[in-house]
Design a protein around this motif. Structure first.
Motif, PDB file in Angstrom:
ATOM      1  N   ASP A   1      79.513  98.032  48.137  1.00  0.00           N
ATOM      2  CA  ASP A   1      79.589  98.589  49.489  1.00  0.00           C
ATOM      3  C   ASP A   1      80.435  99.860  49.446  1.00  0.00           C
ATOM      4  O   ASP A   1      81.665  99.788  49.415  1.00  0.00           O
ATOM      5  CB  ASP A   1      80.210  97.566  50.444  1.00  0.00           C
TER       6      ASP A   1
ATOM      7  N   ARG B   1      76.312  95.599  60.981  1.00  0.00           N
ATOM      8  CA  ARG B   1      77.643  96.184  60.949  1.00  0.00           C
ATOM      9  C   ARG B   1      78.368  95.941  62.258  1.00  0.00           C
ATOM     10  O   ARG B   1      77.824  96.110  63.339  1.00  0.00           O
ATOM     11  CB  ARG B   1      77.550  97.685  60.687  1.00  0.00           C
TER      12      ARG B   1
ATOM     13  N   ARG C   1      81.893  95.351  56.161  1.00  0.00           N
ATOM     14  CA  ARG C   1      80.682  95.526  55.366  1.00  0.00           C
ATOM     15  C   ARG C   1      79.468  95.179  56.211  1.00  0.00           C
ATOM     16  O   ARG C   1      79.536  94.328  57.081  1.00  0.00           O
ATOM     17  CB  ARG C   1      80.734  94.643  54.132  1.00  0.00           C
ATOM     18  N   SER C   2      78.352  95.797  55.929  1.00  0.00           N
ATOM     19  CA  SER C   2      77.188  95.627  56.778  1.00  0.00           C
ATOM     20  C   SER C   2      76.475  94.309  56.523  1.00  0.00           C
ATOM     21  O   SER C   2      76.288  93.510  57.424  1.00  0.00           O
ATOM     22  CB  SER C   2      76.232  96.800  56.564  1.00  0.00           C
TER      23      SER C   2
ATOM     24  N   ALA D   1      85.533  92.143  49.028  1.00  0.00           N
ATOM     25  CA  ALA D   1      84.485  92.406  50.012  1.00  0.00           C
ATOM     26  C   ALA D   1      84.421  91.316  51.066  1.00  0.00           C
ATOM     27  O   ALA D   1      83.964  91.545  52.186  1.00  0.00           O
ATOM     28  CB  ALA D   1      83.131  92.539  49.311  1.00  0.00           C
TER      29      ALA D   1
END
Length: 411
Positions: free
Chosen positions: A366, A4, A17-18, A347
């Motif tokens: 997510d 992240r 988003r990680s 995303a």
């Protein structure tokens, strides 16, 4: 880049988003509801209605989609999910596998005016521009629809088009969405490298300060750069302003250029100056800063809406008048309006998603992104951030103001 990216701004934190931090991308913003502030903002950026004449006035080429299973798409840079390892676009590859239509994708568009100036002569001459979908901002979409250079869409062939956000369905430049379908939307605001700048930039006063002289880049899109300048000067850019307000803002841009504060005025290529370090701050598009974080592996890049307000825009997919693959283009548009596919793209690009149901699908991908105000903004967020659309220009204003802008910025 993995893991992240920890932005300082909590309003931005949910945008990152990680597990997919290396897949960041480009421009967009829309509203969630049909009413209130968000709908008003969207309608404010909509140009005037095209002249009467209707679909019957258009002379369409013979469609050979059944015989030639291809579709050719022109878009902006970093505006579709991309896999660095395979060097392919995962969602587009899935479309090819699902439909058997060979899709080619090119990042040909750096600026609305520069792209259209290249293809307009061919379109007017009835010559193939070797593209079946082009992706342009509302005001330019208005020009091409008005000038009969865009084919009508067969909405009956595109059931997923019904997933378009209600606030976007009745835009004045294309009532009923007979010629266009929103791709993404986004904001213009301030972007900067916090480590190199050494402080937070909360306003345009902060941005155009002496210590940043010559290190600032701004967008060549008039409605974004000039929109932020006008808001800085106290103008409601979605309201009833006129030539005096425009002249004051254009004079300010000229002053900033003449005095060396602004290094460059560029289209999407402005990112190159930020990557190289030649510029460390500027007026930018929201999604690009998150791409910059990933590509440079530099977590110090920040995006913020200035205190005086930001601008709102939308880009639209359209079929040029010379395309002979309209049905294939419609199949691709329909595919990207599947909520699950739209969430996959959102995303990656981190712009506002125009598809109803995509937020619910994003919750599966997510949960943080599903709550992001920069992808799924609420009316309250738009209002509190003073984010507005640049008001519709008349044809005469468009011509006059665009000419003056080009004269000042050298485009």
């Amino acid at each position: 880049m993995k893991g992240r990216i920890p932005p300082a701004d909590p309003g931005v934190r949910a945008l990152i988003r990680s597990a997919r931090a290396s897949q960041l991308s480009r421009r967009n913003l829309l509203s969630i509801g049909a009413g209130g502030a968000s709908a008003a903002a969207l309608s404010a950026c909509a140009p005037p209605k095209p002249p009467a004449g209707g679909v019957a006035a258009l002379k369409l080429p013979t469609d050979v989609s059944a015989e030639e299973k291809i579709v050719r798409w022109a878009n902006w840079t970093a505006y579709l999910d991309y896999d660095d390892t395979t060097q392919k676009y995962p969602s587009l590859e899935a479309f090819i596998k699902k439909t058997g239509i060979q899709a080619t994708y090119s990042e040909d568009i750096d600026d609305n005016d520069s792209y259209v100036s290249k293809v307009r002569p061919q379109l007017e001459a009835g010559q193939d521009i070797e593209k079946d979908i082009i992706t342009l901002t509302d005001w330019m979409a208005n020009r091409l629809i008005r000038d009969r250079l865009i084919q009508p869409l067969e909405l009956i062939q595109m059931p997923n088009a019904g997933n378009l956000l209600p606030a976007l369905r009745e835009v004045s430049f294309d009532p009923g969405r007979n010629y266009s379908l929103t791709w993404q939307s986004g904001f213009a605001g301030i972007g900067y490298d916090k480590a190199k700048v050494g402080r937070e930039l909360k306003s345009l006063d902060d941005l155009f300060s002496p210590d940043l002289k010559g290190k600032i880049t701004v967008l060549s899109e008039m409605r974004d750069t000039l929109g932020l300048i006008m808001a800085w000067q106290g103008v409601d850019i979605s309201g009833n302003w006129g030539k005096p307000e425009f002249d004051k803002a254009i004079a300010k841009v000229d002053e900033l250029l003449t005095n060396g504060f602004i290094r460059r005025v560029k289209g999407n290529a402005y990112m190159n100056d930020l990557k190289s370090g030649n510029a460390i701050a500027g007026i930018v598009w929201s999604g690009d800063l998150f791409i910059l974080r990933a590509e440079t592996e530099n977590d110090n890049w920040e995006f913020t809406i200035p205190e005086s307000g930001g601008t709102l825009w939308s880009d639209n997919m359209m079929v040029p008048i010379t395309s002979t693959h309209r049905r294939n283009a419609e199949a691709l548009m329909n595919y990207y309006y599947d909520p699950a596919v739209a969430a996959e793209v959102a995303a990656y690009v981190n712009y506002v998603c125009p598809v109803v149901g995509a937020q619910q699908e994003m919750e599966k991908l997510d949960p943080d992104l599903a709550e992001s105000p920069l992808i799924f903004p609420t009316e309250d967020y738009l209002t509190k951030s003073n984010i507005k659309g640049f008001r519709a220009l008349t044809a005469a204003e468009d011509q006059e103001y665009s000419a003056e802008w080009a004269k000042v910025v050298g485009n």
